[in-house]
Design a protein around this motif. Structure first.
Motif, PDB file in Angstrom:
ATOM      1  N   ALA A  74      10.844  19.242  18.353  1.00 19.83           N
ATOM      2  CA  ALA A  74       9.927  20.381  18.238  1.00 19.83           C
ATOM      3  C   ALA A  74       8.874  20.085  17.174  1.00 19.83           C
ATOM      4  O   ALA A  74       7.677  20.328  17.377  1.00 19.83           O
ATOM      5  N   PRO A 109       5.064  25.359  25.287  1.00 19.76           N
ATOM      6  CA  PRO A 109       6.369  25.373  25.939  1.00 19.76           C
ATOM      7  C   PRO A 109       7.255  24.197  25.556  1.00 19.76           C
ATOM      8  O   PRO A 109       8.484  24.314  25.524  1.00 19.76           O
ATOM      9  N   LEU A 112       8.883  25.231  22.273  1.00 21.27           N
ATOM     10  CA  LEU A 112       9.891  26.259  22.541  1.00 21.27           C
ATOM     11  C   LEU A 112      11.112  25.684  23.246  1.00 21.27           C
ATOM     12  O   LEU A 112      12.253  26.053  22.946  1.00 21.27           O
ATOM     13  N   TRP A 113      10.880  24.770  24.180  1.00 21.12           N
ATOM     14  CA  TRP A 113      11.980  24.129  24.896  1.00 21.12           C
ATOM     15  C   TRP A 113      12.874  23.349  23.927  1.00 21.12           C
ATOM     16  O   TRP A 113      14.099  23.493  23.935  1.00 21.12           O
ATOM     17  N   TRP A 115      13.158  23.728  20.742  1.00 16.19           N
ATOM     18  CA  TRP A 115      13.810  24.679  19.844  1.00 16.19           C
ATOM     19  C   TRP A 115      15.008  25.325  20.541  1.00 16.19           C
ATOM     20  O   TRP A 115      16.076  25.455  19.955  1.00 16.19           O
ATOM     21  N   LYS A 116      14.848  25.714  21.811  1.00 15.13           N
ATOM     22  CA  LYS A 116      15.957  26.321  22.549  1.00 15.13           C
ATOM     23  C   LYS A 116      17.112  25.330  22.729  1.00 15.13           C
ATOM     24  O   LYS A 116      18.283  25.709  22.628  1.00 15.13           O
TER      25      LYS A 116
END
Length: 121
Positions: A74, A109, A112-113, A115-116
């Motif tokens: 990230a 995205p 965010l991906w 991080w998820k």
């Protein structure tokens, strides 16, 4: 949805491994994105960032190292954003400009991906 969620870390790893590989296969695409203010040559930064992407891709694929590697990924996606802007502004051809401009909104995205993936590990 659970299959996609389970595959997500491996898809992120594949993306990083693929992107890292392209730094060595097509370094001339990345060289112009390197800010001149950085020390060393653009090619050194291209190869160095390729190594980082390969390393992070491998580490994201391993459950034990996934969390820190996904967080670092990230951070990498954030760190390369100025280079992506520079590449879009300095593109020589229409194709390069379209590709580099199209990459800009994809960074959100990607961050965010990653991080998820780090949160699920």
């Amino acid at each position: 949805m659970s299959r996609l969620r389970a595959a997500s870390p491996y898809l992120l790893a594949a993306l990083l491994l693929g992107a890292g590989t392209t730094h060595f296969v097509q370094p001339s695409f990345y060289d112009p994105m390197i800010p001149e203010a950085l020390p060393g040559t653009a090619r050194q930064w291209t190869y160095g960032s390729g190594v980082v992407e390969l390393l992070l891709g491998a580490l994201v694929a391993v459950p034990r190292t996934r969390r820190p590697a996904a967080l670092a990924s990230a951070g990498l996606f954030v760190a390369v954003f100025p280079g992506n802007i520079k590449g879009a502004l300095d593109a020589d051809t229409t194709v390069e400009q379209v590709v580099t401009i199209a990459r800009l909104p994809l960074q959100v995205p990607l961050v965010l991906w990653a991080w998820k993936v780090s949160r699920r590990s």
